[in-house]
Scaffold this motif. Structure first.
Motif, PDB file in Angstrom:
ATOM      1  N   HIS A  38       0.841  -1.208   0.000  1.00  0.00           N
ATOM      2  CA  HIS A  38       0.000   0.000   0.000  1.00  0.00           C
ATOM      3  C   HIS A  38       0.874   1.255   0.000  1.00  0.00           C
ATOM      4  N   GLU A  39       1.870   1.289   0.886  1.00  0.00           N
ATOM      5  CA  GLU A  39       2.730   2.466   0.986  1.00  0.00           C
ATOM      6  C   GLU A  39       3.550   2.683  -0.281  1.00  0.00           C
ATOM      7  N   ALA A  40       3.799   1.613  -1.037  1.00  0.00           N
ATOM      8  CA  ALA A  40       4.523   1.719  -2.316  1.00  0.00           C
ATOM      9  C   ALA A  40       3.597   2.170  -3.447  1.00  0.00           C
ATOM     10  N   GLY A  41       2.294   2.311  -3.141  1.00  0.00           N
ATOM     11  CA  GLY A  41       1.345   2.784  -4.148  1.00  0.00           C
ATOM     12  C   GLY A  41       0.750   1.689  -5.018  1.00  0.00           C
ATOM     13  N   SER A  42       0.886   0.428  -4.594  1.00  0.00           N
ATOM     14  CA  SER A  42       0.347  -0.685  -5.394  1.00  0.00           C
ATOM     15  C   SER A  42      -1.175  -0.699  -5.410  1.00  0.00           C
ATOM     16  N   PHE A  43      -1.793  -0.217  -4.336  1.00  0.00           N
ATOM     17  CA  PHE A  43      -3.253  -0.152  -4.246  1.00  0.00           C
ATOM     18  C   PHE A  43      -3.617   0.862  -3.170  1.00  0.00           C
ATOM     19  N   THR A  44      -4.866   1.289  -3.175  1.00  0.00           N
ATOM     20  CA  THR A  44      -5.325   2.219  -2.140  1.00  0.00           C
ATOM     21  C   THR A  44      -5.824   1.423  -0.940  1.00  0.00           C
ATOM     22  N   TRP A  45      -5.790   2.084   0.217  1.00  0.00           N
ATOM     23  CA  TRP A  45      -6.267   1.397   1.411  1.00  0.00           C
ATOM     24  C   TRP A  45      -7.764   1.095   1.323  1.00  0.00           C
ATOM     25  N   PRO A  46      -8.593   1.984   0.773  1.00  0.00           N
ATOM     26  CA  PRO A  46     -10.011   1.631   0.622  1.00  0.00           C
ATOM     27  C   PRO A  46     -10.224   0.371  -0.243  1.00  0.00           C
ATOM     28  N   GLU A  47      -9.391   0.169  -1.269  1.00  0.00           N
ATOM     29  CA  GLU A  47      -9.497  -1.052  -2.075  1.00  0.00           C
ATOM     30  C   GLU A  47      -9.231  -2.279  -1.210  1.00  0.00           C
ATOM     31  N   PHE A  48      -8.182  -2.204  -0.401  1.00  0.00           N
ATOM     32  CA  PHE A  48      -7.844  -3.333   0.453  1.00  0.00           C
ATOM     33  C   PHE A  48      -8.915  -3.548   1.516  1.00  0.00           C
ATOM     34  N   ARG A  49      -9.344  -2.475   2.143  1.00  0.00           N
ATOM     35  CA  ARG A  49     -10.355  -2.565   3.202  1.00  0.00           C
ATOM     36  C   ARG A  49     -11.635  -3.192   2.660  1.00  0.00           C
ATOM     37  N   THR A  50     -12.058  -2.802   1.458  1.00  0.00           N
ATOM     38  CA  THR A  50     -13.262  -3.369   0.843  1.00  0.00           C
ATOM     39  C   THR A  50     -13.098  -4.871   0.619  1.00  0.00           C
ATOM     40  N   ALA A  51     -11.922  -5.276   0.135  1.00  0.00           N
ATOM     41  CA  ALA A  51     -11.658  -6.704  -0.086  1.00  0.00           C
ATOM     42  C   ALA A  51     -11.645  -7.467   1.235  1.00  0.00           C
ATOM     43  N   LEU A  52     -11.067  -6.873   2.278  1.00  0.00           N
ATOM     44  CA  LEU A  52     -11.013  -7.521   3.583  1.00  0.00           C
ATOM     45  C   LEU A  52     -12.413  -7.685   4.166  1.00  0.00           C
ATOM     46  N   ILE A  53     -13.210  -6.639   4.089  1.00  0.00           N
ATOM     47  CA  ILE A  53     -14.575  -6.729   4.603  1.00  0.00           C
ATOM     48  C   ILE A  53     -15.375  -7.771   3.830  1.00  0.00           C
ATOM     49  N   ALA A  54     -15.158  -7.871   2.514  1.00  0.00           N
ATOM     50  CA  ALA A  54     -15.844  -8.885   1.708  1.00  0.00           C
ATOM     51  C   ALA A  54     -15.453 -10.287   2.174  1.00  0.00           C
ATOM     52  N   ARG A  55     -14.157 -10.500   2.446  1.00  0.00           N
ATOM     53  CA  ARG A  55     -13.697 -11.807   2.943  1.00  0.00           C
ATOM     54  C   ARG A  55     -14.301 -12.115   4.317  1.00  0.00           C
ATOM     55  N   ILE A  56     -14.324 -11.126   5.199  1.00  0.00           N
ATOM     56  CA  ILE A  56     -14.880 -11.315   6.545  1.00  0.00           C
ATOM     57  C   ILE A  56     -16.369 -11.613   6.451  1.00  0.00           C
ATOM     58  N   THR A  57     -17.079 -10.872   5.613  1.00  0.00           N
ATOM     59  CA  THR A  57     -18.517 -11.071   5.438  1.00  0.00           C
ATOM     60  C   THR A  57     -18.817 -12.470   4.913  1.00  0.00           C
ATOM     61  N   ALA A  58     -18.051 -12.923   3.929  1.00  0.00           N
ATOM     62  CA  ALA A  58     -18.251 -14.266   3.367  1.00  0.00           C
ATOM     63  C   ALA A  58     -17.979 -15.336   4.419  1.00  0.00           C
ATOM     64  N   TRP A  59     -16.935 -15.159   5.205  1.00  0.00           N
ATOM     65  CA  TRP A  59     -16.604 -16.125   6.254  1.00  0.00           C
ATOM     66  C   TRP A  59     -17.713 -16.176   7.296  1.00  0.00           C
ATOM     67  N   THR A  60     -18.198 -15.007   7.704  1.00  0.00           N
ATOM     68  CA  THR A  60     -19.272 -14.931   8.693  1.00  0.00           C
ATOM     69  C   THR A  60     -20.553 -15.552   8.149  1.00  0.00           C
ATOM     70  N   ALA A  61     -20.875 -15.262   6.889  1.00  0.00           N
ATOM     71  CA  ALA A  61     -22.094 -15.791   6.267  1.00  0.00           C
ATOM     72  C   ALA A  61     -22.048 -17.314   6.156  1.00  0.00           C
ATOM     73  N   SER A  62     -20.844 -17.880   6.071  1.00  0.00           N
ATOM     74  CA  SER A  62     -20.722 -19.330   5.960  1.00  0.00           C
ATOM     75  C   SER A  62     -20.781 -20.011   7.328  1.00  0.00           C
ATOM     76  N   GLY A  63     -21.020 -19.231   8.364  1.00  0.00           N
ATOM     77  CA  GLY A  63     -21.137 -19.791   9.701  1.00  0.00           C
ATOM     78  C   GLY A  63     -19.829 -19.819  10.464  1.00  0.00           C
ATOM     79  N   GLY A  64     -18.807 -19.206   9.907  1.00  0.00           N
ATOM     80  CA  GLY A  64     -17.520 -19.152  10.593  1.00  0.00           C
ATOM     81  C   GLY A  64     -16.918 -20.524  10.825  1.00  0.00           C
ATOM     82  N   PRO A  65     -16.849 -21.357   9.779  1.00  0.00           N
ATOM     83  CA  PRO A  65     -16.325 -22.712   9.966  1.00  0.00           C
ATOM     84  C   PRO A  65     -14.826 -22.729  10.257  1.00  0.00           C
ATOM     85  N   GLY A  66     -14.364 -23.812  10.832  1.00  0.00           N
ATOM     86  CA  GLY A  66     -12.930 -24.031  10.970  1.00  0.00           C
ATOM     87  C   GLY A  66     -12.293 -23.497  12.230  1.00  0.00           C
ATOM     88  N   GLY A  67     -13.026 -23.412  13.312  1.00  0.00           N
ATOM     89  CA  GLY A  67     -12.399 -23.018  14.570  1.00  0.00           C
ATOM     90  C   GLY A  67     -12.410 -21.529  14.805  1.00  0.00           C
TER      91      GLY A  67
END
Length: 115
Positions: A38-67
């Motif tokens: 991010h600091e090298a300018g490869s992507f913006t923090w909002p792009e990363f944050r959106t992707a992270l929230i999407a991953r968290i949302t998908a994991w939560t929606a699946s019931g949080g499997p795997g411990g």
């Protein structure tokens, strides 16, 4: 350029007494890699944050499997999503490299460099 880490909310990293918490060395490396790119300018923090929230949302929606909550696995997946989305790496390259790294013997990072 500074990384605007969330203090609260779904994208906030694990903390103890205000300090970031990493259960294993790879977690801090994944964290550092995302921040450095991010600091090298490869992507913006909002792009990363959106992707992270999407991953968290998908994991939560699946019931949080795997411990326990796998925050840094989701973090790493979000980083892969962002880099693949930008065409920096392909999804196949990420999968191939991850498999190769997973097959390395434990302790490969801790070689004795004294000769």
């Amino acid at each position: 350029m500074s990384t605007p880490l969330d203090i609260e909310g779904p994208a906030a990293p694990p903390r103890s007494n205000g300090e970031l918490v990493f259960a294993e060395p790879w977690e801090s490396r994944a964290f550092g890699l995302a921040v450095t790119l991010h600091e090298a300018g490869s992507f913006t923090w909002p792009e990363f944050r959106t992707a992270l929230i999407a991953r968290i949302t998908a994991w939560t929606a699946s019931g949080g499997p795997g411990g326990p909550y796998p925050y840094y696995r989701l973090w790493l997946g979000a980083l892969e999503d962002v880099l693949a989305g930008l065409g920096v790496v392909s999804t196949d390259e990420v999968i191939t490299r991850a498999r190769a790294l997973a097959q390395r013997a434990p302790g490969h990072d801790h070689r004795d460099h004294a000769h």
